[in-house]
Design an enzyme around this catalytic site. Structure first.
Site, PDB file in Angstrom:
ATOM      1  N   HIS A   1     -11.105  -2.986   2.929  1.00  0.00           N
ATOM      2  CA  HIS A   1     -11.052  -2.549   4.322  1.00  0.00           C
ATOM      3  C   HIS A   1     -11.935  -1.333   4.588  1.00  0.00           C
ATOM      4  O   HIS A   1     -12.166  -0.981   5.744  1.00  0.00           O
ATOM      5  CB  HIS A   1      -9.611  -2.218   4.709  1.00  0.00           C
ATOM      6  CG  HIS A   1      -9.043  -1.068   3.938  1.00  0.00           C
ATOM      7  ND1 HIS A   1      -8.745  -1.147   2.593  1.00  0.00           N
ATOM      8  CD2 HIS A   1      -8.747   0.197   4.308  1.00  0.00           C
ATOM      9  CE1 HIS A   1      -8.277   0.018   2.185  1.00  0.00           C
ATOM     10  NE2 HIS A   1      -8.277   0.852   3.199  1.00  0.00           N
ATOM     11  N   ASP A   2     -12.424  -0.686   3.527  1.00  0.00           N
ATOM     12  CA  ASP A   2     -13.283   0.497   3.672  1.00  0.00           C
ATOM     13  C   ASP A   2     -14.752   0.212   3.396  1.00  0.00           C
ATOM     14  O   ASP A   2     -15.579   1.126   3.461  1.00  0.00           O
ATOM     15  CB  ASP A   2     -12.827   1.606   2.715  1.00  0.00           C
ATOM     16  CG  ASP A   2     -11.555   2.299   3.176  1.00  0.00           C
ATOM     17  OD1 ASP A   2     -11.287   2.307   4.388  1.00  0.00           O
ATOM     18  OD2 ASP A   2     -10.828   2.835   2.321  1.00  0.00           O
TER      19      ASP A   2
ATOM     20  N   ASP B   1      -3.062   4.656  -2.430  1.00  0.00           N
ATOM     21  CA  ASP B   1      -4.150   5.213  -1.646  1.00  0.00           C
ATOM     22  C   ASP B   1      -4.526   6.604  -2.158  1.00  0.00           C
ATOM     23  O   ASP B   1      -3.654   7.451  -2.391  1.00  0.00           O
ATOM     24  CB  ASP B   1      -3.709   5.296  -0.180  1.00  0.00           C
ATOM     25  CG  ASP B   1      -4.821   5.684   0.752  1.00  0.00           C
ATOM     26  OD1 ASP B   1      -5.787   4.916   0.869  1.00  0.00           O
ATOM     27  OD2 ASP B   1      -4.719   6.759   1.384  1.00  0.00           O
TER      28      ASP B   1
ATOM     29  N   ASP C   1       0.856  -1.184   0.000  1.00  0.00           N
ATOM     30  CA  ASP C   1       0.000   0.000   0.000  1.00  0.00           C
ATOM     31  C   ASP C   1       0.894   1.237   0.000  1.00  0.00           C
ATOM     32  O   ASP C   1       1.781   1.369   0.837  1.00  0.00           O
ATOM     33  CB  ASP C   1      -0.892   0.006   1.246  1.00  0.00           C
ATOM     34  CG  ASP C   1      -2.314   0.436   0.936  1.00  0.00           C
ATOM     35  OD1 ASP C   1      -2.468   1.445   0.223  1.00  0.00           O
ATOM     36  OD2 ASP C   1      -3.255  -0.216   1.410  1.00  0.00           O
TER      37      ASP C   1
ATOM     38  N   GLU D   1      -6.297   3.906  -6.157  1.00  0.00           N
ATOM     39  CA  GLU D   1      -7.590   4.195  -5.536  1.00  0.00           C
ATOM     40  C   GLU D   1      -7.979   5.593  -5.970  1.00  0.00           C
ATOM     41  O   GLU D   1      -7.370   6.576  -5.561  1.00  0.00           O
ATOM     42  CB  GLU D   1      -7.489   4.117  -4.007  1.00  0.00           C
ATOM     43  CG  GLU D   1      -8.839   4.349  -3.337  1.00  0.00           C
ATOM     44  CD  GLU D   1      -8.724   4.569  -1.832  1.00  0.00           C
ATOM     45  OE1 GLU D   1      -9.667   4.201  -1.113  1.00  0.00           O
ATOM     46  OE2 GLU D   1      -7.705   5.128  -1.386  1.00  0.00           O
TER      47      GLU D   1
END
Length: 552
Positions: free
Chosen positions: A327-328, A199, A98, A254
């Protein structure tokens, strides 16, 4: 047809804090991940996307990084990371890290220097502004509630934080910032990692006029001028030239606010920026009127319309990432399937069939392959997620919504639903830890766990295993064209995949109703996968949550 390994892969996302705890402190760690790599090899995935493991104060569970090149103490050491990487590679599994470079932690050494004085050499590593008329520089709101600006008394200016106030945004206009980021990325690549998930990468370029955003009736304005900003593609092309193109990497951005047209630039087939992007339009279809909070179910017709737009729009010019969970996001079985005992596994398999048979790279989030569901929250004290906690206080204390009305909506949509510990077995704490877990285990772990499913042929785990193996066997699943059928049907998601002279029919019933279904010459096809124990192609009815894929 441009073939690459990352188009043909299946990615498994690990949220380290909740995956497997090796030392009994209640927090997942790198040694725990290494221990479970054979499980992932059994599942058949090719790539692990590892959520942040860098040094962090954990204001936003590791997405606030204070040192990009050290491991979070709770997770272990760099030696533990190296051992995990070596073990994964020995099993044929690649590791994608990440990359969080829109912002750092306020405890990063760059920011400590930056806030110390206006003439510090690192001052312009971040975005500092004077206030206007005794207020913030503009009306932008943080994604985690409140203003996106934090006043700092040391120098009498505000710094920008699109997320937590402990996550100050980096100033990508500063060439020295970019050079530092690229140097750090190069060092990770030389260590042997296989790519980056980036991210909120679509936010790194800000409109330098910093205009007010539309308020849409809220307390603060949105920061639309940050999404797909004026120099974002320039920055990513520079990153590609100085880092990404030097290695054989998989990259996924993302990209909040991305459109199909923008995605064609981010994930262009010429390979000048990224391999693929995450878009969020389909995951917002059950959002509420009060920010994202609701108890709605994802509506099927708009979902079909959206996913079809992306399948058609990127075909031949860019590449799709296929996901429902991360995870979101709350658990997809609770949003689109059914938590009822008689339908939970069927609906989990139905959802998986629908997604994995599309064109793009599929992502499996930890526990998704078990059909894990949303958890049970008894009070606000059960939440650990900053977004959920902040939203509760902002919305209730400002009289926007009552606590009684908001709480069930938070329970349904909270990111903490994805962050409960991985359910390994039916022992205490689901086999995740011998200590007290950092967040409560989902109470249903005794009936939903990996140990039980590994022993049962018809389990959700083994269904995912078969789906993953089919993608490796049939080129049409990876590269075939896509065509939607029955676009207006509120229960059925049916589509075709075509490549050369072959066709796959994918049919999924997202309801508890039995539906008649007819397709020419269906009896002449070969069933690749189906989620009921039997299937009668001569008398075609789609039973509740039935799904199949047939090759012609």
């Amino acid at each position: 047809m441009n073939k690459t390994w990352w188009k043909e892969s299946v990615v498994y996302q690990i949220y380290p804090r909740s995956f497997c705890d090796s030392n009994g402190d209640g927090i997942g760690d790198l040694k725990g991940i290494t221990k479970k790599l054979p499980y992932l090899k059994e599942l058949g995935i090719n790539v692990i996307w590892l959520s942040p493991v860098y040094q962090s104060p954990n204001d936003d569970n590791g997405y606030d990084i204070s040192d990009y090149e050290n491991i979070m103490t709770e997770f272990g050491t760099m030696a533990d990371f190296d051992a995990m990487l070596a073990k994964a590679h020995s099993l044929g599994i690649k590791i994608v890290m990440d990359l969080v470079v829109n912002h750092t932690s306020d405890e990063h050494k760059w920011f400590i220097e930056s806030r110390s004085s206006k003439d510090n050499p690192k001052r312009d590593f971040y975005i500092w502004k004077d206030g206007k008329d005794g207020k913030e520089p503009n009306n932008w709101g943080s994604c985690f509630s409140g203003s996106a600006w934090q006043y700092d008394e040391t120098t009498g200016q505000y710094y920008l934080h699109l997320f937590s106030k402990k996550q100050p945004d980096l100033n990508w206009e500063n060439e020295k910032v970019r050079e530092e980021v690229y140097a750090m990325m190069n060092r990770w690549c030389k260590k042997g990692i296989d790519g980056f998930r980036m991210d909120v990468i679509s936010l790194i370029s800000k409109d330098q006029s910093f205009p007010d955003g539309p308020t849409n009736g809220g307390l603060y304005g949105s920061f639309e001028s940050c999404v797909n900003g004026p120099r974002v593609h320039e920055y990513l092309q520079e990153m590609n030239k100085k880092v990404l193109s030097k290695y054989d990497l998989m990259t996924v951005g993302e990209c909040a606010g991305v459109t199909v047209e923008e995605a064609k630039k981010y994930a262009n087939s010429a390979g000048t920026e990224l391999s693929m992007v995450f878009q969020f339009e389909h995951t917002a279809l059950d959002n509420g009127e009060t920010m994202k909070w609701s108890t709605k179910r994802i509506p099927l017709v708009p979902l079909k319309e959206n996913l079809t737009k992306w399948q058609k729009g990127l075909n031949g010019v860019a590449w799709n990432s296929l996901y429902f969970c991360n995870h979101d996001q709350p658990r997809i079985v609770s949003r689109l399937g059914s938590e009822k005992d008689e339908y939970r596994e069927l609906s989990a398999k139905c959802i998986a069939t629908c997604l994995h048979m599309m064109q793009g790279t599929p992502y499996v989030y930890q526990g998704e392959e078990l059909g894990m569901t949303n958890t049970v929250f008894k009070s606000v004290d059960d939440f650990r997620d900053l977004e959920s906690i902040n939203a509760y206080h902002e919305l209730t204390e400002n009289g926007i919504i009552s606590p009684e009305e908001l709480f069930p909506k938070l329970c349904h949509q909270s990111r903490d639903n994805a962050r409960t510990p991985m359910q390994w077995d039916d022992s205490e704490n689901a086999g995740f830890t011998t200590g007290k877990p950092w967040i409560n285990v989902n109470p249903n772990y005794k009936k939903i766990n990996a140990k039980e499913q590994l022993t049962r042929e018809d389990s959700v785990f083994n269904y995912y295993k078969k789906l993953i193996s089919l993608r490796k066997e049939h080129e049409i699943i990876v590269y075939g064209d896509y065509e939607l059928l029955l676009p207006d049907d509120e229960d059925l998601f049916v589509y075709l995949r075509r490549l050369n002279n072959n066709t796959i029919l994918v049919a999924c019933n997202f309801s508890e109703n039995t539906r008649n279904f007819d397709y020419n010459d269906i009896g002449n096809g070969r069933v690749l996968i189906n989620n009921y124990k039997d299937i009668n192609l001569n008398d075609m009815k789609l039973r509740p949550f039935e799904a199949f894929a047939i090759l012609f």
